[in-house]
Design a protein around this motif. Structure first.
Motif, PDB file in Angstrom:
ATOM      1  N   LYS A   1       0.820  -1.216   0.000  1.00  0.00           N
ATOM      2  CA  LYS A   1       0.000   0.000   0.000  1.00  0.00           C
ATOM      3  C   LYS A   1       0.856   1.270   0.000  1.00  0.00           C
ATOM      4  O   LYS A   1       0.329   2.376  -0.140  1.00  0.00           O
ATOM      5  CB  LYS A   1      -0.931  -0.003   1.221  1.00  0.00           C
TER       6      LYS A   1
ATOM      7  N   TYR B   1       2.803   2.299  -2.194  1.00  0.00           N
ATOM      8  CA  TYR B   1       2.948   2.902  -3.519  1.00  0.00           C
ATOM      9  C   TYR B   1       1.607   3.404  -4.044  1.00  0.00           C
ATOM     10  O   TYR B   1       0.578   2.790  -3.819  1.00  0.00           O
ATOM     11  CB  TYR B   1       3.518   1.881  -4.509  1.00  0.00           C
TER      12      TYR B   1
ATOM     13  N   GLY C   1      -1.320   4.176  -6.664  1.00  0.00           N
ATOM     14  CA  GLY C   1      -1.883   3.312  -7.698  1.00  0.00           C
ATOM     15  C   GLY C   1      -1.272   3.571  -9.062  1.00  0.00           C
ATOM     16  O   GLY C   1      -0.964   2.633  -9.809  1.00  0.00           O
ATOM     17  N   SER C   2      -1.055   4.862  -9.380  1.00  0.00           N
ATOM     18  CA  SER C   2      -0.519   5.192 -10.703  1.00  0.00           C
ATOM     19  C   SER C   2       0.889   4.616 -10.889  1.00  0.00           C
ATOM     20  O   SER C   2       1.237   4.144 -11.973  1.00  0.00           O
ATOM     21  CB  SER C   2      -0.493   6.709 -10.897  1.00  0.00           C
TER      22      SER C   2
ATOM     23  N   ILE D   1       0.637   0.899 -11.562  1.00  0.00           N
ATOM     24  CA  ILE D   1       0.155   0.654 -12.928  1.00  0.00           C
ATOM     25  C   ILE D   1       1.300   0.828 -13.929  1.00  0.00           C
ATOM     26  O   ILE D   1       1.522  -0.025 -14.794  1.00  0.00           O
ATOM     27  CB  ILE D   1      -1.020   1.604 -13.275  1.00  0.00           C
TER      28      ILE D   1
ATOM     29  N   VAL E   1      -4.854  -2.906  -7.936  1.00  0.00           N
ATOM     30  CA  VAL E   1      -5.055  -1.449  -7.893  1.00  0.00           C
ATOM     31  C   VAL E   1      -6.449  -1.102  -8.415  1.00  0.00           C
ATOM     32  O   VAL E   1      -7.205  -0.380  -7.764  1.00  0.00           O
ATOM     33  CB  VAL E   1      -3.978  -0.727  -8.752  1.00  0.00           C
TER      34      VAL E   1
ATOM     35  N   LEU F   1      -8.608   5.775 -10.662  1.00  0.00           N
ATOM     36  CA  LEU F   1      -7.680   6.053  -9.559  1.00  0.00           C
ATOM     37  C   LEU F   1      -8.259   7.082  -8.593  1.00  0.00           C
ATOM     38  O   LEU F   1      -8.108   6.953  -7.374  1.00  0.00           O
ATOM     39  CB  LEU F   1      -6.324   6.522 -10.102  1.00  0.00           C
TER      40      LEU F   1
ATOM     41  N   ILE G   1     -10.721   5.372  -6.429  1.00  0.00           N
ATOM     42  CA  ILE G   1     -10.083   4.554  -5.388  1.00  0.00           C
ATOM     43  C   ILE G   1      -9.541   5.441  -4.265  1.00  0.00           C
ATOM     44  O   ILE G   1      -9.668   5.124  -3.080  1.00  0.00           O
ATOM     45  CB  ILE G   1      -8.971   3.677  -6.017  1.00  0.00           C
ATOM     46  N   GLU G   2      -8.956   6.578  -4.668  1.00  0.00           N
ATOM     47  CA  GLU G   2      -8.428   7.508  -3.667  1.00  0.00           C
ATOM     48  C   GLU G   2      -9.554   8.007  -2.756  1.00  0.00           C
ATOM     49  O   GLU G   2      -9.396   8.106  -1.548  1.00  0.00           O
ATOM     50  CB  GLU G   2      -7.747   8.709  -4.346  1.00  0.00           C
TER      51      GLU G   2
ATOM     52  N   ARG H   1     -10.457   5.309  -0.344  1.00  0.00           N
ATOM     53  CA  ARG H   1      -9.438   5.195   0.693  1.00  0.00           C
ATOM     54  C   ARG H   1      -9.624   6.294   1.740  1.00  0.00           C
ATOM     55  O   ARG H   1      -9.495   6.073   2.925  1.00  0.00           O
ATOM     56  CB  ARG H   1      -8.040   5.332   0.092  1.00  0.00           C
TER      57      ARG H   1
END
Lengths: 349, 56
Positions: free
Chosen positions: A187, A189, A191-192, A195, A292, B42, B45-46, B49
């Motif tokens: 966790k 890192y 997500g981008s 990827i 991700v 993304l 997802i952020e 979170r």
């Protein structure tokens, strides 16, 4: 050994087998078309590039649409495109570019459906998607071989239609639309970053796949064996990752492949062991991306195929012919992959 | 090697120029679309979170 056998008892593993067959047939059709079109002409190298771009890159968009509209019958749409493109090609009704475009898009739709079904039904396991992906290697070599024979395209059309019950049956497993249970990346890192790194691994492996020294590969029989080992490696990657852990398999397979690939240039058995190890990371990079993009397995799968395309593009324009330079490139690129796996993947998964 | 062929066969360039341009436009559109889809996912997802963190 018991751990490996247990993988075959995993819930819904049948989706992997169903899509193994579907994937096999789809690749047979696509490579039948390419083999008939390209033949031995060196000038027609553009056609495979055209096909690869359409079939691989469109999967990102199709995958996202399929994620957002789960009731869309992506597999059936793909099969219709594939069969229509194939019939147009067989009866020579339109330009070969249009046939290849339809066949490539059909292939993309069916791949996305396979990824969606296997990832959604696997409950965080890799074997399902690994078995699905492995069917392609067997299909590629079969398609190439029968494409260069005099077999009628009508028979291949019937083979394509035989996938209908398999697609419909696999679709019944597409129930769970919730967040996927894949969770193999740290966790720490963003997500981008994950990827980008996962796509680098896929692209690097794709590029390396064309550069593997296989001077021993001279006959049809040897070519068949090579593709069989590629397919087995892809399936084994997922199966072993489920049995012994993703990180262990990712790092060990990348490292163990190196000596076998380099020493096995002229020795088939040694080289095949290298190819087997080399092909194992396929399902692991997919699981990194799905970890991700948990809500978008279709998009995650599409990103891996875009990585495959990007890695294969340089091969259409130049190849390294010097064995030592090629070997050095393989070693350096493999080490980059190992470092990424070590940094990104969680310990104990 | 293939690049050399490409340059020395003008009739070959003629036969592939239209599909080649189509391919470039197709790839450009696809890459832009995929990039925006990844960005959307993304940020989603952020957000999730952030909600999880606040709940904790």
């Amino acid at each position: 050994m018991r751990k490996i056998l247990n993988v075959f008892k995993e819930e819904n593993i049948v989706t992997g087998y169903l899509y193994f067959y579907i994937h096999f047939v789809v690749e047979v059709i696509c490579f039948f078309v390419l083999a008939r079109l390209v033949g031995d002409s060196p000038l027609l190298w553009f056609m495979p590039l055209f096909y690869d771009a359409l079939a691989f890159c469109s999967q990102g968009v199709i995958g996202y649409v399929s994620d957002r509209f789960p009731n869309l019958k992506v597999g059936i749409i793909g099969l219709v495109l594939l069969i229509v493109g194939f019939l147009l090609f067989g009866f020579n009704l339109v330009s070969s570019y249009i046939s290849v475009m339809l066949v490539g898009l059909g292939n993309a739709f069916i791949h996305v459906d396979g990824a969606e079904v296997t990832l959604h039904s696997s409950k965080g396991k890799l074997a399902h998607s690994a078995i699905f992906v492995s069917g392609g290697s067997f299909g590629v070599i079969t398609g190439k071989l029968i494409g260069s024979s005099s077999i009628s395209f009508i028979l291949i059309t019937l083979l394509g239609l035989s996938t209908i019950p398999f697609i419909l049956l696999a679709d019944t497993y597409r129930e769970d639309r919730s967040c996927l249970e894949f969770n193999c990346v740290k966790k720490d890192y963003k997500g981008s970053i994950v990827i980008i790194l996962a796509m680098i691994i896929v692209a690097v492996r794709s590029y390396m796949g064309y550069g593997i020294p296989t001077s021993w590969n001279k006959t049809v029989y040897q070519a068949i064996i090579l593709y069989v080992f590629m397919g087995l490696g892809k399936a084994l990657g997922g199966i072993l990752a489920d049995a012994y852990g993703i990180k262990k398999v990712a790092i060990l397979s990348s490292l163990l492949a190196l000596p076998f690939l380099l020493i096995g240039d002229n020795i088939m058995v040694v080289s095949l062991i290298g190819v087997l190890f080399f092909s194992m990371t396929m399902a692991i990079t997919l699981s990194m991306l799905v970890s991700v993009l948990k809500h978008s397995p279709g998009l995650a799968f599409g990103l891996t195929t875009i990585g495959l395309f990007l890695g294969s593009v340089p091969v259409f324009f130049f190849r390294i012919s010097n064995f030592f330079v090629n070997g050095a490139v393989i070693v350096i690129l493999s080490m980059i992959c190992v470092v990424i796996f070590k940094k990104i993947l969680k310990d104990g998964v | 090697m293939n690049v050399i062929k490409f340059v020395f066969y003008p009739q070959f360039i003629k036969s592939v120029i239209v599909p080649f341009i189509f391919l470039l436009i197709f790839l450009l559109i696809v890459f832009i679309m995929v990039y925006s889809f990844v960005k959307i996912e993304l940020s989603r997802i952020e957000e999730e979170r952030g909600v999880e963190y606040e709940e904790k």
